[in-house]
Design an enzyme around this catalytic site. Structure first.
Site, short mmCIF file in Angstrom:
data_model
loop_
_atom_site.label_atom_id
_atom_site.label_comp_id
_atom_site.label_asym_id
_atom_site.label_seq_id
_atom_site.Cartn_x
_atom_site.Cartn_y
_atom_site.Cartn_z
CG ASN B 399 7.95 -0.76 2.88
OD1 ASN B 399 7.58 0.40 3.07
ND2 ASN B 399 7.11 -1.73 2.65
CG ASP B 400 8.87 -0.75 7.58
OD1 ASP B 400 7.82 -0.38 7.02
OD2 ASP B 400 9.00 -1.86 8.12
CB VAL B 401 14.70 2.62 6.10
CG1 VAL B 401 15.04 1.52 7.09
CG2 VAL B 401 14.88 2.15 4.68
CB THR B 402 11.72 5.12 2.26
OG1 THR B 402 10.67 4.16 2.05
CG2 THR B 402 13.04 4.53 1.82
CB ALA B 439 6.67 -1.35 10.59
#
Lengths: 103, 472
Positions: B399-402, B439
């Site tokens: 999720n957050d890393v994209t 996040a």
């Protein structure tokens, strides 16, 4: 120089060597590395063996037994699981064949 | 034998020095996947030498009691059996918590050695008393801290940040208690068995501190916490080494202390978080509310059949595996899908974010376990330019890393290195639910016109894609 002075010097030098050696490891190997470093602190078993020689009370015996079991579990388990992880990184003939076949 | 008598200490010293060099060389060989396994072996040899020297030392000088010999050997046998069996049996997805568990027992052993030192120490210099006290505190905090961390990863303890009621009060009382106990141990003329009460109290306060330290930290931050606690154990072992003036414990302890410290810093950097921020618990308590003001995104759902068509007729597909894949244990399904797609002439690559999975590098281990070739795993910097040439990017539980929001300023993840998934022609996101990432913000990728959502557990979703591809 006192023994403590020498011991502290060793400690500081070892810290610096640790920083230099680890600073280079690629991110993909961070997990095996953490596991490998984790097994190294199992060296506490050396301390257990040395203080066991002086143990002479029931409480001392209990502490030695527990510490020996915990420390050895740390060493043996840590190295075994690290080896299992790293074993997967080696080139696998089967996987290579597949890759060539697919292209 | 007389030679040995006079020189036992010197010979041991140099053998310990040799095993210390082997530890360093072992860590150094772990720099590259090719030599890493050899590095572990070198490290094992160092450990065997150190233990043999210690055993020889104790047996040569004689034990005070035969019971101690029996219990020592029995303890070693029990520990070795437990460690070996657990390490062999554990599933690779559960490996991070196992590392934490081994850290727990290591910290426990260091604390027990320090407690033993405290009980037998009488009329010791002040420097020794300080190291003993530090050894007990650090070892005990590590023991409960690592145990809670392992519990959070295993799901026994809640993975979300848990607010400990009256945490500040409890922490404060424990710290005061620790100072008081330390003072009692310093001032007491009966340091040793007479001072068992402050020793036990000191241990108890430290054990409580370990719990309140880790409880408020979220599950996704556990790798960093484990790495910090790993460093703590190393330091505790070095402290124990100071007390009995043992070279290998000091050097190896310091090596691990440095390794754990550097590693936690690297991991925190890859997540764009400061160590202080992580240790404070929760995720960015300040400023997250401002990002909720963004307009509602429309997310378009898709079906496994559609994804199967898109993937089977792609020239290049990039799979982005994340935390969700690790949790679902879907690595074998992903490997199976890769194999089938490759037989249809699709080039399949994997985009690996530095902190993908449950630990940095964990994703590589998981995919390697599923027989996915090391060459297909492409690191962040190398894979980002390739997204624009990909016909489809399949995001599995990341999720957050994209999230493209990281490129802007003013969001909780601003500046975090991300995978440029939004550059791909088509994006399919496999996601368990509509919840936000760690996040706590919406992923703007999901609202883009080329993005489709496939809701479901990673394992089942990939399984249905495989079934659909096979029917094509």
């Amino acid at each position: 120089m006192s023994t403590l002075t020498i011991a502290l010097t060793l400690f500081v030098f070892a810290l610096i060597i640790g920083v230099i050696v680890i600073g280079k490891v690629p991110a993909t190997l961070h997990t095996p590395l953490m596991s490998g470093a984790n097994s190294i602190h199992g060296v506490v078993i050396v301390g257990v063996v040395l203080v066991a020689a002086e143990a002479n009370t029931v409480l001392g015996f209990a502490l030695i037994f527990l510490a020996a079991a915990l420390g050895t579990a740390n060493v043996v388990g840590g190295y075994t699981v690290t080896d299992r992880m790293l074993d997967m990184f080696k080139a696998k003939p089967a996987a290579d064949k597949q890759e060539k076949g697919g292209k | 034998m007389e030679f040995l008598n006079a020189n036992l200490e010197t010979i041991s010293w140099f053998l310990y020095l040799f095993s210390a060099l082997l530890f360093i060389q072992g860590l150094r060989l772990m720099n590259s996947p090719r030599t890493a396994r050899k590095g572990n072996f070198v490290s094992i040899v160092g450990m065997i030498i150190a233990v043999i020297v210690a055993l020889f030392h104790s047996f040569y000088n004689g034990f005070a009691s035969a019971t101690a010999i029996v219990l020592l050997l029995l303890g070693i046998a029990v520990g070795a059996a437990f460690g070996f069996v657990t390490a062999k049996k554990v599933k690779m997805t559960a490996m991070p918590q196992l590392v934490s568990l081994f850290n727990t027992v290591g910290g426990g052993a260091a604390a027990l050695v320090a407690i033993n030192d405290a009980l037998v120490a009488v009329n010791q210099p002040i420097s020794t008393i300080i190291t003993i006290i530090l050894g007990i505190i650090i070892g005990s905090v590590t023991f409960t801290g690592s145990l809670i961390a392992a519990g959070k990863l295993q799901g026994i303890v809640s993975g979300s940040p848990v607010r400990v009621p009256l945490k500040k009060l409890i922490d404060g009382l424990c710290l005061i208690g620790i100072v008081l106990c330390a003072y009692m141990m310093f001032s007491s003329n009966t340091f040793g068995y007479g001072a068992w009460l402050p020793i036990i109290a000191l241990t108890a306060f430290s054990l409580i501190l370990g719990i309140t330290f880790v409880m408020p930290i979220g599950g996704a931050d556990m790798p960093v916490v484990i790495s910090i606690l790993n460093a703590c154990t190393g330091t505790a072992v070095a402290m124990a080494g100071f007390v009995i003036n043992n070279l290998i414990m000091i050097v190896a302890g310091a090596l691990v202390g440095a390794a754990g410290g550097i590693l936690s810093k690297l991991m925190a950097e890859a997540m764009n978080r400061s160590l202080i921020n992580i240790l404070a618990g929760g995720f960015g308590d300040t400023g997250t509310t401002s990002s909720d003001t963004g307009a509602e995104m429309t997310m378009v759902e898709t079906t496994a059949d559609d994804v199967a068509v898109q993937m089977a007729f792609a020239a290049r597909a990039i799979i982005v595996p994340g935390y969700g894949l690790a949790v679902a244990g879907a690595q074998h399904e992903i490997a199976n899908l890769t194999k089938i797609l490759e037989s249809k002439g699709v080039e399949v690559l994997f985009a690996i974010h530095p902190v993908a999975g449950r630990m940095p590098g964990h994703m590589n281990v998981l995919l390697a376990e599923a027989n996915i070739s090391y060459e297909k795993l492409i690191a962040l910097e190398d894979v980002n330019p390739m997204f624009s040439t990909a016909d489809i990017a399949l995001v599995v539980g990341a999720n957050d890393v994209t999230n493209p929001a990281a490129r802007r300023t003013g969001t909780p993840i601003s500046g975090m290195p991300i995978l440029d998934v939004d550059a791909a022609k088509n994006v399919v996101v496999i996601k368990r639910g509509r919840g936000k990432g760690y996040a706590g913000i919406e992923n703007e990728l999901y609202g883009l016109p080329q993005t489709k959502m496939l809701y479901g557990d990673a394992k089942n979703a990939v399984g249905s894609i495989i079934a659909a591809v096979k029917e094509l």
